[in-house]
Design an enzyme around this catalytic site. Structure first.
Site, PDB file in Angstrom:
ATOM      1  N   GLU A   1     -51.989 -55.906  82.185  1.00  0.00           N
ATOM      2  CA  GLU A   1     -52.478 -55.814  83.555  1.00  0.00           C
ATOM      3  C   GLU A   1     -51.509 -54.992  84.404  1.00  0.00           C
ATOM      4  O   GLU A   1     -51.914 -54.280  85.324  1.00  0.00           O
ATOM      5  CB  GLU A   1     -52.654 -57.213  84.167  1.00  0.00           C
TER       6      GLU A   1
ATOM      7  N   GLY B   1     -49.604 -62.502  90.885  1.00  0.00           N
ATOM      8  CA  GLY B   1     -50.093 -63.655  90.134  1.00  0.00           C
ATOM      9  C   GLY B   1     -49.493 -63.791  88.756  1.00  0.00           C
ATOM     10  O   GLY B   1     -49.116 -64.886  88.324  1.00  0.00           O
ATOM     11  N   ARG B   2     -49.336 -62.669  88.047  1.00  0.00           N
ATOM     12  CA  ARG B   2     -48.847 -62.752  86.669  1.00  0.00           C
ATOM     13  C   ARG B   2     -47.342 -62.971  86.600  1.00  0.00           C
ATOM     14  O   ARG B   2     -46.789 -63.110  85.517  1.00  0.00           O
ATOM     15  CB  ARG B   2     -49.261 -61.503  85.891  1.00  0.00           C
TER      16      ARG B   2
ATOM     17  N   LYS C   1     -65.595 -58.007  89.101  1.00  0.00           N
ATOM     18  CA  LYS C   1     -65.826 -59.139  90.013  1.00  0.00           C
ATOM     19  C   LYS C   1     -66.935 -58.811  91.004  1.00  0.00           C
ATOM     20  O   LYS C   1     -67.823 -59.630  91.270  1.00  0.00           O
ATOM     21  CB  LYS C   1     -64.549 -59.448  90.806  1.00  0.00           C
TER      22      LYS C   1
ATOM     23  N   GLU D   1     -63.982 -68.460  89.690  1.00  0.00           N
ATOM     24  CA  GLU D   1     -63.806 -69.380  88.558  1.00  0.00           C
ATOM     25  C   GLU D   1     -63.100 -70.667  88.987  1.00  0.00           C
ATOM     26  O   GLU D   1     -63.519 -71.779  88.650  1.00  0.00           O
ATOM     27  CB  GLU D   1     -62.993 -68.704  87.439  1.00  0.00           C
TER      28      GLU D   1
ATOM     29  N   HIS E   1     -49.925 -65.177  57.045  1.00  0.00           N
ATOM     30  CA  HIS E   1     -51.087 -65.466  56.198  1.00  0.00           C
ATOM     31  C   HIS E   1     -52.383 -64.975  56.837  1.00  0.00           C
ATOM     32  O   HIS E   1     -53.470 -65.346  56.417  1.00  0.00           O
ATOM     33  CB  HIS E   1     -51.176 -66.971  55.922  1.00  0.00           C
TER      34      HIS E   1
ATOM     35  N   LYS F   1     -54.474 -68.372  95.364  1.00  0.00           N
ATOM     36  CA  LYS F   1     -53.801 -67.830  96.557  1.00  0.00           C
ATOM     37  C   LYS F   1     -54.757 -67.798  97.748  1.00  0.00           C
ATOM     38  O   LYS F   1     -54.424 -68.264  98.835  1.00  0.00           O
ATOM     39  CB  LYS F   1     -53.263 -66.431  96.259  1.00  0.00           C
TER      40      LYS F   1
END
Length: 546
Positions: free
Chosen positions: A355, A269-270, A514, A215, A386, A209
Site C-alpha cells: 500500500e 493507518g498501516r 470504495k 466495513e 512443504h 479514524k
C-alpha cells in the site's frame, strides 16, 4: 519543507549500477564465498540482539558502494531528517508522518505545525494504561457486574492487521483475556465471532479514524444489534469503546465520550498499531508489554536515524531490495519467519509495503519509468518448505527471501527448536549452493542406480542454487524484539520510497473501488442496474436473480 525530487534513473550511481549489473547478472554467489573466506564477516550487521547476515546475496563491495552512492544522490540523509522532524512529507494529503513519535521517550520533541506533540501522546498512553489495568484487574465490569473475559477488535486495514499480527505474535505473553478480530464485511466473519462470545463479558473496541468506514460500521452495528438482544441501550456505554477522531458519530453510536481514544492525522493507518489503535494489544498482553513493544521500535528508530548507512539495517535491506527489483527484475520478495507466532507477519507487511510503495507516479507528478513496489508474500517455516519452496528452489523466478529466526525458544523445548532451526540454516545454505549434476550422480552411484535411469532423472534433481537470501537471527521473540523487527521493515519502506521518488504515505489507489462499491450497493438495494460495462451488468443481473 518538501522531500527531494530525484528520478533515480538519472543519477550517476544508477547508470553505474546498470553497467555493474552486466558484470554481476550471471555471477555465482557460491564462488564469491569460495574466493573470499571473510565474506560473511564483511556482509553482516550486529545490532543489540539482532544478527543480520546479507552475505548470501549477489553483491560485492562495489555493488554496495554504488548503492550507497545512490543514497547520497537521492538525498536520503536529508529525507530521514525531514521524516523525524515532522515535515509534511505526505504531501498529497498535506500531513506529517510521525508514527515514530508514538514510541519515543517522553523527553523527546516532535513538532507538528510548531507544536510538540509528545505531551498529548503520553496523555493518551496514560489513558490506555489506566483503561487496560481497569479491564484486566476486573475493576471495570460489564452491565451485569461480571468481569470481562473477551475483547473484540472491530476494524479493517491498519486498524486490524497491525493489532491482529502483534496479538498473535505475543500470544506467549497474553493474559486471561481472549482477543478476537472482526474485519471483513462478509457477514459470515462477524457471525462466527459472535458464536464464541458472551455479551455479558465481552468488550468491543471499534477502531475507525473517521467512524465512516463501511466495513467497520456495518460490523459494529451488527454486533450492537446482537448485544441489545440481551442488554439495554444504556449498557452499550459499558461494553463499547472507540479509537476515532469523530466524537459526534461515536457518541451517537452510544459510546461514552470518556471511552474514546484519539487518533492523529499524522499517523497513517498501516503504521498505527503504536497508537491507541494498539489498545487491543495492550488489553491482550498488558500495558507493560505494549510499552516494551514501543520501546523496541524506538530503539530501531534511533539505529535507523543515527547509524551510518553502511551499517544500517533498514537501509541495507532496502538497497538490496532495489538492487533485485530494479536491476534483476525480481518482482516479489518472500518473508519466512521460523516461528508460528509470526504467521500474520507477511499479511501485515503486505499492506505496509504494497500500500505504501505500490505507486506509479513520482513525487514530481509524472509517471515513473522504472519498477517500484515489490510483491510481498510468505508463511512460517517449516510449513512453507512443504508448500511453495519448490518454486524458490527450482522455479524460473528470482525470489529474494528474508529468513527470520530466533536463537532461544519461548517454551524451552530444545528438541523441537533444534529441528526447526536446522531447517532454517539448511534452507539458506541449499538456496545458496544448490546441487550440481556431479553431486546428483554421486548419489545415484551410491544407490547403484541403473545408468539409463540415472541419466533420465539427473536434470530433475539438479538445483542451480544462487538464490539470494537475508538471514535475520534474533535472540528471542519478545515484545521489544518484535517492536524492533516491525520498525525495521517500516524504515525499509521509507528508504525504498525515497529512492523510487514516490510518496509512500498516501493510498489513493484504494479510493476508486470504495466509491464504485457505494453506488453499486445502491443499485443492489434498489434492484436497478445502472450503466456499466457489459461484464459488470451481466454479473449484477445474475446476482440479483437470487
Amino acid at each position: 519543507m518538501s522531500l527531494p525530487i530525484t528520478n533515480p534513473t538519472n543519477t550517476n550511481a544508477w547508470q553505474n549500477l546498470k553497467k555493474h549489473f552486466s558484470t554481476m547478472e550471471n555471477n555465482s554467489i557460491k564462488e564469491m564465498f569460495q574466493k573470499d573466506g571473510s565474506r560473511a564477516e564483511k556482509f553482516h550487521i550486529k545490532w543489540k540482539d539482532f544478527l543480520v547476515d546479507f552475505s548470501k546475496n549477489n553483491i560485492n563491495q562495489e555493488t554496495l558502494d554504488l548503492l550507497l552512492q545512490l543514497t547520497d544522490e537521492v538525498k536520503l540523509k536529508e529525507a530521514i531528517a525531514q521524516y523525524f522532524n515532522g515535515d509534511t512529507i505526505n504531501q498529497t494529503e498535506n500531513r506529517a508522518v510521525l508514527h515514530t513519535a508514538l514510541r519515543a521517550p517522553k523527553s523527546a520533541t516532535f513538532l507538528v505545525d510548531g507544536k510538540n506533540v509528545m505531551p498529548e501522546i503520553y496523555e493518551v498512553k496514560q489513558s490506555i494504561e489506566k483503561f487496560t489495568n481497569e479491564i484486566t484487574s476486573g475493576h471495570r465490569t460489564g452491565y451485569t457486574g461480571k468481569a470481562f473475559t473477551d475483547v473484540v477488535n472491530i476494524g479493517i486495514g491498519g486498524s486490524d492487521l497491525g493489532p491482529a499480527m502483534v496479538v498473535e505474535a505475543l500470544q506467549y505473553y497474553k493474559n486471561h483475556l481472549n482477543v478476537h478480530f472482526v474485519s471483513n464485511v462478509d457477514g459470515d466473519h462477524v457471525n462466527e465471532i459472535i458464536k464464541k462470545i458472551n455479551p455479558e463479558t465481552t468488550l468491543f473496541v471499534i477502531v475507525s479514524k473517521t467512524f465512516t468506514t463501511q466495513e467497520t460500521l456495518t460490523n459494529s452495528e451488527t454486533i450492537r444489534t446482537w448485544f441489545l438482544q440481551s442488554a439495554k441501550q444504556e449498557d452499550v456505554a459499558k461494553h463499547f469503546v472507540a479509537v476515532s477522531t469523530n466524537i459526534q458519530k461515536v457518541t451517537n453510536f452510544g459510546i461514552d465520550s470518556n471511552n474514546i481514544f484519539p487518533m492523529w492525522d499524522w499517523v497513517g493507518g498501516r503504521f498505527s498499531l503504536w497508537s491507541a489503535v494498539g489498545l487491543s494489544i495492550s488489553l491482550a498482553v498488558g500495558f507493560d508489554n505494549f510499552d516494551k513493544l514501543l520501546k523496541g521500535a524506538n530503539q530501531m528508530d534511533e539505529h535507523f536515524k543515527n547509524e551510518s548507512f553502511d551499517n544500517n539495517i533498514p537501509v541495507i535491506l532496502a538497497l538490496l531490495s532495489v538492487w533485485y527489483n530494479n536491476f534483476f527484475g525480481a518482482e516479489s520478495e518472500a518473508i519466512i519467519p521460523y516461528t508460528q507466532y509470526l504467521q500474520k507477519l507477511a499479511p501485515y507487511l503486505q499492506q505496509g509495503i504494497m500500500e505504501s510503495n505500490g505507486k506509479s507516479i513520482g513525487r514530481d507528478g509524472k509517471p515513473v519509468n522504472y519498477q517500484t513496489g515489490t510483491i510481498i508474500w510468505g508463511e512460517p517455516g517449516t510449513n512453507s518448505q512443504h508448500a511453495f519452496f519448490q518454486l524458490i528452489h527450482q522455479g524460473t523466478k528470482l525470489i529474494p527471501t528474508d529468513f527470520i529466526g530466533f536463537v532461544t525458544p519461548l517454551y524451552g523445548n530444545e528438541d523441537h527448536h533444534n529441528k526447526l532451526m536446522s531447517n532454517f540454516f539448511a534452507q539458506t545454505e541449499a538456496l545458496l549452493n544448490g546441487k550440481t549434476a556431479e553431486q546428483v550422480q554421486a548419489e545415484f552411484d551410491k544407490q547403484e542406480m541403473d545408468a539409463s535411469k540415472a541419466n533420465y532423472l539427473k536434470p530433475f534433481k539438479v538445483f542451480t542454487g544462487n538464490k539470494p537470501t537475508n538471514t535475520l537471527l534474533i535472540q528471542k521473540l519478545t515484545p521489544e524484539s518484535l517492536g524492533s523487527l516491525v520498525a525495521m521493515y517500516e524504515h525499509k519502506i521509507f528508504v525504498q520510497g525515497i529512492i523510487w521518488n514516490i510518496f509512500s504515505y498516501d493510498q489513493w489507489g484504494v479510493e476508486l473501488g470504495k466509491q464504485l462499491a457505494n453506488s453499486i450497493l445502491e443499485e443492489i438495494n434498489k434492484k436497478n442496474v445502472a450503466e456499466h460495462d457489459s461484464s459488470t451488468i451481466l454479473l449484477l443481473k445474475h446476482f440479483l436473480k437470487k
